[in-house]
Design a protein around this motif. Sequence first.
Motif, mmCIF file in Angstrom:
data_model
loop_
_atom_site.group_PDB
_atom_site.id
_atom_site.type_symbol
_atom_site.label_atom_id
_atom_site.label_comp_id
_atom_site.label_asym_id
_atom_site.label_seq_id
_atom_site.Cartn_x
_atom_site.Cartn_y
_atom_site.Cartn_z
ATOM 1 N N THR A 311 24.086 16.251 8.946
ATOM 2 C CA THR A 311 24.151 16.483 7.511
ATOM 3 C C THR A 311 23.307 17.697 7.132
ATOM 4 O O THR A 311 23.738 18.544 6.344
ATOM 5 N N LEU A 312 22.104 17.791 7.724
ATOM 6 C CA LEU A 312 21.253 18.951 7.442
ATOM 7 C C LEU A 312 21.913 20.247 7.923
ATOM 8 O O LEU A 312 21.758 21.306 7.321
ATOM 9 N N PHE A 313 22.643 20.162 9.020
ATOM 10 C CA PHE A 313 23.366 21.330 9.530
ATOM 11 C C PHE A 313 24.635 21.626 8.719
ATOM 12 O O PHE A 313 25.303 22.637 8.934
ATOM 13 N N GLY A 314 24.989 20.696 7.810
ATOM 14 C CA GLY A 314 26.170 20.913 6.971
ATOM 15 C C GLY A 314 27.490 20.690 7.686
ATOM 16 O O GLY A 314 28.522 21.243 7.302
ATOM 17 N N ILE A 315 27.473 19.874 8.745
ATOM 18 C CA ILE A 315 28.728 19.690 9.491
ATOM 19 C C ILE A 315 29.137 18.221 9.623
ATOM 20 O O ILE A 315 30.068 17.905 10.372
ATOM 21 N N ALA A 316 28.475 17.339 8.864
ATOM 22 C CA ALA A 316 28.755 15.897 9.013
ATOM 23 C C ALA A 316 30.217 15.574 8.724
ATOM 24 O O ALA A 316 30.789 14.644 9.316
#
Lengths: 506, 506
Positions: A311-316
């Motif tokens: 989620t922090l990487f924006g890919i969840a």
Amino acid sequence: MPLLGLLPRRAWASLLTQLLRPPCASCTGAVRCQSQVAEAVLTSQLKAHQEKPNFIIKTPKGTRDLSPQHMVVREKILDLVISCFKRHGAKGMDTPAFELKETLTEKYGEDSGLMYDLKDQGGELLSLRYDLTVPFARYLAMNKVKKMKRYHVGKVWRRESPTIVQGRYREFCQCDFDIAGQFDPMIPDAECLKIMCEILSGLQLGDFLIKVNDRRIVDGMFAVCGVPESKFRAICSSIDKLDKMAWKDVRHEMVVKKGLAPEVADRIGDYVQCHGGVSLVEQMFQDPRLSQNKQALEGLGDLKLLFEYLTLFGIADKISFDLSLARGLDYYTGVIYEAVLLQTPTQAGEEPLNVGSVAAGGRYDGLVGMFDPKGHKVPCVGLSIGVERIFYIVEQRMKTKGEKVRTTETQVFVATPQKNFLQERLKLIAELWDSGIKAEMLYKNNPKLLTQLHYCESTGIPLVVIIGEQELKEGVIKIRSVASREEVAIKRENFVAEIQKRLSES
Amino acid sequence: MPLLGLLPRRAWASLLTQLLRPPCASCTGAVRCQSQVAEAVLTSQLKAHQEKPNFIIKTPKGTRDLSPQHMVVREKILDLVISCFKRHGAKGMDTPAFELKETLTEKYGEDSGLMYDLKDQGGELLSLRYDLTVPFARYLAMNKVKKMKRYHVGKVWRRESPTIVQGRYREFCQCDFDIAGQFDPMIPDAECLKIMCEILSGLQLGDFLIKVNDRRIVDGMFAVCGVPESKFRAICSSIDKLDKMAWKDVRHEMVVKKGLAPEVADRIGDYVQCHGGVSLVEQMFQDPRLSQNKQALEGLGDLKLLFEYLTLFGIADKISFDLSLARGLDYYTGVIYEAVLLQTPTQAGEEPLNVGSVAAGGRYDGLVGMFDPKGHKVPCVGLSIGVERIFYIVEQRMKTKGEKVRTTETQVFVATPQKNFLQERLKLIAELWDSGIKAEMLYKNNPKLLTQLHYCESTGIPLVVIIGEQELKEGVIKIRSVASREEVAIKRENFVAEIQKRLSES
């Protein structure tokens, strides 16, 4: 007399007959005519080949040559993949094409294709490498490396029956990225998934999804469903086929071929239909059976943490927890993942593509320890980009669109409209090469201008420099744009600078 | 229970003993403790490896792994070589690592090392490729290609006894450039020599010389000296050793081992001492014996033309007509050449380098015809850069100078001075990656600042972005230069742009 020493014995008779002909007019008598001898040798060799009726010119079964067209597509895709690996701080590495046979045995599991063994020519027993992961683990153990982030692009070989239509060959290229070392949980694992997203987005192959699971959840699921431990890996490899086979066929294989009780198979069937986001992880924590299994709980805990990082990487949103994902290779011990394309890029008239997964990987914490004499472990996690499938997809798409690629990068062609200008052309082209400009000319003393201009058009060379009688007299060079057909005369001493200017502008 | 299916039978007893231990406290009874099982499996595997006392972790004889340090040097050198090939309009190509055994046999001559054969596992008899030239000729014949300018970079394998100190291995990389097709004489041949000059100058290996000869002159010389035709190739391979052996040893081999009459050997001895520029070509035209030989005269005529083109290319001073040059491989039919370094880059304390030739090639007009069922010929000329030797020289030189290379290209490191900043670091690094910036961080929840800065210094990362409590409160990011230790605070929303600005300036 080239190749004489190598002639098959039966070719000798024919060669001798020809050598016994009287010497030709140009021979000195004392010295035998060399042309005649050379010709005789070649004729004999031809005979020798014709005497081997079974000799066919081909590449070995399941392999192929890569033409310049293939190479251009490959180079572009590999450049993108390697830049991404470097962006994440990976170092390059290579290992030999073959390993001691013993290094590779007992690593890949029941569904692995056959290894290519080398012939015992006295010395060690060797096999061609089957993937890049086992050689990497061998490298870490051999050099006692405890920590390393590396990428490796290289060929591997598997003696599977080739299904060429799907772009599968016995020789193929792998692109691997791996992080070895003892770190805090799920940080390197999350980076691996980030890399897969960056590469698949960058390649613009359309929408994709990455299925994630954990070997401990798979094994825990087997345990709570009642699979006997001795059948874990066999059932795992059946489950792995769920992306290509319907559940009922997989169930049939597990029950009939692998002797699993039908009710156990059905319990597994309930689980493997589950897929979703982080909420499914939460749900499985509450699952009455799975929550009783310590290994499964460890796997679920890690997945929960993994989703937090994703989620922090924006890919969840690209990731799906999928209980049907099992992965075929034996060495995985933790998180496993596999990327699939969601929309195959089909167009009217094009065959639908069934390419399977385009990237995959997982955690293998036990493999390095298998090579270490004291069993010291080095935890690893990594991924492999299915570049052969990606090459195939991109090539198919280009074929459909009728796109053509230039297979050379030549920028300038050196031409002449008159005869006897080879010397001038050679001087001009040397100046271009020495200035780092990509240049070509025809290897003819007196080529026709039309032939030269056609060559530029057919190979996509944008600029032509022309030298002829008039230009020579005036001390100029004509520069011609192939696209616009415009020509300008430039002073001879300035032509390289002018070309550099034009090339930097385009 | 990973890997269970693969356990050697004798490991089972030990495994079973351990599985029969009572379940541990965390076990539910019904479901067997997975940790315990996994541990048992690993212990057993370890046992299994210990039971194979002969198993040593190593790469096969004559091969080695290429570490990241090796790879960096290679990448730089290969980039330069490949750019030069592309500058001359060559297309890329690749062929399989192995060929039908029959494709490779009877092509290389008496002094060639052994071929690696693959084991007969049912199917075709295969061998690993021995060079890139024969596969290229096979490709041309198979696809009926009459004209092609291609380069090929790839591994080849030869079962020679490895002399590792000279950088010779059984697996090594070749870089080939070849021009196939019927053209006006010596234009492509001259370009091959130009390419060798460009590459050797570009690599800055010191002064070099390219020896040139012609197989027709070699054979003509043998004929006029009185070598029986049946001994041409055998004597040719003796002459080829003149760069490593003294004349008297080569003479001894020819007379004693190969049965040449001593006076014939001495006549050859007179010729092979001759080397010089175009004037030697003129001199040989007048040679009372050689001028009587038609083949030799053809070769001399071509060399004269070649020197004319080399002068126009501005490289004639790098080329020496050398009658001792013979080239070991059987397939050459015309011009042959070999580049040697004139000053080995030795410094005090360094071992003198004996690297032999660093590039070589020649014309082989008969090879493609050997594969064509009707014997149709495609004339070819090409060159091979001895990149392994060049890698070795460059690595030795760097070692002497104490030069270090960065094995990663990371530009920015994401650090924190406080605990509990993993989430912020993950967000920042994802932004950097998504902007194409090469970035790393430590895979730890709470790393020490000093450890993080040390990592940057030891791996050569130039910039650090720092996020901590203060920065978070103020909405900024600190950017630190590792070299100057200067730090500036940049608004959070501008930090990527600021980093891009700094990177483009450096």
